[in-house]
Design a protein around this motif. Structure first.
Motif, PDB file in Angstrom:
ATOM      1  N   LEU A   1       0.838  -1.085   0.156  1.00  0.00           N
ATOM      2  CA  LEU A   1       0.080   0.217  -0.055  1.00  0.00           C
ATOM      3  C   LEU A   1       0.716   1.139  -0.056  1.00  0.00           C
ATOM      4  N   ALA A   2       0.049   2.422  -0.547  1.00  0.00           N
ATOM      5  CA  ALA A   2       1.093   3.483  -0.434  1.00  0.00           C
ATOM      6  C   ALA A   2       1.011   3.887   0.821  1.00  0.00           C
TER       7      ALA A   2
ATOM      8  N   SER B   1      -7.877   3.326  -4.532  1.00  0.00           N
ATOM      9  CA  SER B   1      -6.755   3.354  -5.641  1.00  0.00           C
ATOM     10  C   SER B   1      -6.510   1.855  -6.091  1.00  0.00           C
ATOM     11  N   GLN B   2      -6.076   1.647  -7.336  1.00  0.00           N
ATOM     12  CA  GLN B   2      -5.661   0.317  -7.711  1.00  0.00           C
ATOM     13  C   GLN B   2      -4.968  -0.418  -6.741  1.00  0.00           C
ATOM     14  N   GLY B   3      -4.033   0.338  -6.206  1.00  0.00           N
ATOM     15  CA  GLY B   3      -2.889  -0.396  -5.273  1.00  0.00           C
ATOM     16  C   GLY B   3      -3.855  -1.113  -4.103  1.00  0.00           C
ATOM     17  N   GLN B   4      -4.916  -0.332  -3.623  1.00  0.00           N
ATOM     18  CA  GLN B   4      -5.569  -0.725  -2.406  1.00  0.00           C
ATOM     19  C   GLN B   4      -6.369  -1.892  -2.602  1.00  0.00           C
ATOM     20  N   LEU B   5      -6.970  -1.747  -4.079  1.00  0.00           N
ATOM     21  CA  LEU B   5      -7.897  -2.768  -4.312  1.00  0.00           C
ATOM     22  C   LEU B   5      -7.211  -4.194  -4.730  1.00  0.00           C
ATOM     23  N   ASP B   6      -5.874  -4.104  -5.319  1.00  0.00           N
ATOM     24  CA  ASP B   6      -5.073  -5.173  -5.440  1.00  0.00           C
ATOM     25  C   ASP B   6      -4.594  -5.848  -3.856  1.00  0.00           C
ATOM     26  N   TRP B   7      -4.311  -5.159  -3.083  1.00  0.00           N
ATOM     27  CA  TRP B   7      -4.058  -5.575  -1.456  1.00  0.00           C
ATOM     28  C   TRP B   7      -5.373  -6.056  -0.895  1.00  0.00           C
TER      29      TRP B   7
ATOM     30  N   ASP C   1     -15.907  -1.302  -8.308  1.00  0.00           N
ATOM     31  CA  ASP C   1     -14.526  -2.049  -8.125  1.00  0.00           C
ATOM     32  C   ASP C   1     -14.520  -2.702  -6.981  1.00  0.00           C
ATOM     33  N   ALA C   2     -14.875  -2.088  -5.809  1.00  0.00           N
ATOM     34  CA  ALA C   2     -14.731  -2.678  -4.416  1.00  0.00           C
ATOM     35  C   ALA C   2     -15.744  -3.779  -4.251  1.00  0.00           C
ATOM     36  N   LEU C   3     -16.990  -3.611  -4.951  1.00  0.00           N
ATOM     37  CA  LEU C   3     -17.761  -4.552  -4.992  1.00  0.00           C
ATOM     38  C   LEU C   3     -17.558  -5.810  -5.929  1.00  0.00           C
ATOM     39  N   ALA C   4     -16.784  -5.682  -7.014  1.00  0.00           N
ATOM     40  CA  ALA C   4     -16.028  -6.655  -7.674  1.00  0.00           C
ATOM     41  C   ALA C   4     -15.194  -7.601  -6.895  1.00  0.00           C
ATOM     42  N   VAL C   5     -14.229  -6.922  -6.117  1.00  0.00           N
ATOM     43  CA  VAL C   5     -13.254  -7.651  -5.392  1.00  0.00           C
ATOM     44  C   VAL C   5     -14.161  -8.378  -4.563  1.00  0.00           C
ATOM     45  N   ILE C   6     -14.870  -7.786  -3.696  1.00  0.00           N
ATOM     46  CA  ILE C   6     -15.872  -8.727  -2.744  1.00  0.00           C
ATOM     47  C   ILE C   6     -16.552  -9.920  -3.348  1.00  0.00           C
ATOM     48  N   HIS C   7     -17.147  -9.578  -4.539  1.00  0.00           N
ATOM     49  CA  HIS C   7     -17.723 -10.558  -5.002  1.00  0.00           C
ATOM     50  C   HIS C   7     -17.075 -11.641  -5.727  1.00  0.00           C
ATOM     51  N   SER C   8     -15.910 -11.659  -5.901  1.00  0.00           N
ATOM     52  CA  SER C   8     -14.975 -12.512  -6.415  1.00  0.00           C
ATOM     53  C   SER C   8     -14.580 -13.437  -5.366  1.00  0.00           C
TER      54      SER C   8
ATOM     55  N   PRO D   1      -9.175 -10.448  15.143  1.00  0.00           N
ATOM     56  CA  PRO D   1      -9.547 -10.631  16.615  1.00  0.00           C
ATOM     57  C   PRO D   1      -9.655 -11.882  17.329  1.00  0.00           C
ATOM     58  N   ALA D   2     -10.221 -13.053  16.382  1.00  0.00           N
ATOM     59  CA  ALA D   2     -10.423 -14.606  16.810  1.00  0.00           C
ATOM     60  C   ALA D   2     -10.251 -15.121  15.569  1.00  0.00           C
ATOM     61  N   ALA D   3     -10.014 -16.591  15.929  1.00  0.00           N
ATOM     62  CA  ALA D   3      -9.726 -17.549  14.970  1.00  0.00           C
ATOM     63  C   ALA D   3     -11.120 -17.447  14.070  1.00  0.00           C
ATOM     64  N   GLN D   4     -10.653 -17.747  12.927  1.00  0.00           N
ATOM     65  CA  GLN D   4     -11.736 -17.842  11.756  1.00  0.00           C
ATOM     66  C   GLN D   4     -12.332 -16.455  11.368  1.00  0.00           C
ATOM     67  N   PHE D   5     -11.855 -15.344  11.934  1.00  0.00           N
ATOM     68  CA  PHE D   5     -12.656 -14.089  11.825  1.00  0.00           C
ATOM     69  C   PHE D   5     -11.784 -12.802  11.622  1.00  0.00           C
ATOM     70  N   ARG D   6     -11.942 -12.335  10.415  1.00  0.00           N
ATOM     71  CA  ARG D   6     -10.914 -11.050  10.064  1.00  0.00           C
ATOM     72  C   ARG D   6     -11.776  -9.860   9.826  1.00  0.00           C
ATOM     73  N   VAL D   7     -11.012  -8.777  10.340  1.00  0.00           N
ATOM     74  CA  VAL D   7     -11.765  -7.417   9.982  1.00  0.00           C
ATOM     75  C   VAL D   7     -11.059  -6.638   9.013  1.00  0.00           C
ATOM     76  N   VAL D   8     -11.474  -6.295   7.975  1.00  0.00           N
ATOM     77  CA  VAL D   8     -10.572  -5.270   6.887  1.00  0.00           C
ATOM     78  C   VAL D   8     -11.517  -3.795   6.837  1.00  0.00           C
ATOM     79  N   VAL D   9     -10.345  -2.908   7.318  1.00  0.00           N
ATOM     80  CA  VAL D   9     -10.897  -1.524   7.270  1.00  0.00           C
ATOM     81  C   VAL D   9      -9.907  -0.748   5.978  1.00  0.00           C
ATOM     82  N   LEU D  10     -10.940  -0.592   5.175  1.00  0.00           N
ATOM     83  CA  LEU D  10     -10.415   0.176   3.711  1.00  0.00           C
ATOM     84  C   LEU D  10     -10.463   1.671   3.848  1.00  0.00           C
TER      85      LEU D  10
END
Length: 194
Positions: free
Chosen positions: A3-4, A75-81, A120-127, A14-23
């Protein structure tokens, strides 16, 4: 990740099998950036390409009304990350909650308050199959939808609209098969099953 330096996205587990992503929904934005910075120049170019109004905060006459100055994008860099984080979560069978200030689904917001490149963000999520919920703010009236990929999109009501004598809060309880939001003031209670 790659990321930039000025991108504020991150993730944690915060727990097993669980992740939080902040964009960082203002990764592409002219707000809070020095006018001579490359990111400001890139964002201003995109904004002027999509918004021909003299007042860049006006959506009047725009085919894509989200292209106003008070919004931003990814940014495209963030979407790739983001894609790589979700790929890892798919492989490890995690459930993921994604957060960002700007909504990314038109049915959970009015079109003026969406992120510039919400598709673009929805496309990443839906993939990927791991995302169960996207939490947003920005639209003070709030909004909700369950999209075609069974991802909950919850836009929380703006606490700034809460009268001074009341108490606005939201607490999210996360379980293996659901999330429960308990709210006060303007925040509405909600149950979201995965």
């Amino acid at each position: 990740g790659p990321l930039a330096r000025d991108c504020q996205a991150y993730h944690f587990s915060p727990a097993a099998q669980f992740r939080v992503v902040v964009l960082d929904a203002y990764d592409l934005s002219i707000l809070g950036r020095e006018p001579d910075s490359p990111r400001y120049q890139e964002s201003l170019r995109l904004l002027r390409e999509k918004n021909s109004n003299d007042n860049l905060n006006s959506p009047a006459g725009l085919k894509e009304p989200q292209f106003v100055e008070f919004n931003g994008g990814f940014s495209q860099g963030q979407l790739d990350w983001f894609n790589e984080v979700l790929k890892f979560s798919d492989e490890t069978q995690e459930k993921v909650i994604v957060m960002g200030h700007l909504p990314i689904h038109p049915d959970a917001s009015d079109r003026v308050c969406l992120a510039w490149n919400y598709e673009d963000a929805l496309a990443v999520i839906h993939s990927h199959r791991c995302v169960v919920c996207f939490l947003a703010g920005h639209l003070h009236d709030g909004g909700y939808c369950l999209d075609s990929h069974r991802v909950h999109h919850l836009t929380l009501e703006g606490v700034i609209e809460t009268p001074p004598e009341s108490n606005a809060f939201g607490i999210i309880y996360v379980y293996e098969d659901k999330m429960i939001l308990k709210g006060g003031g303007r925040i509405s209670d909600r149950v979201m099953h995965f």
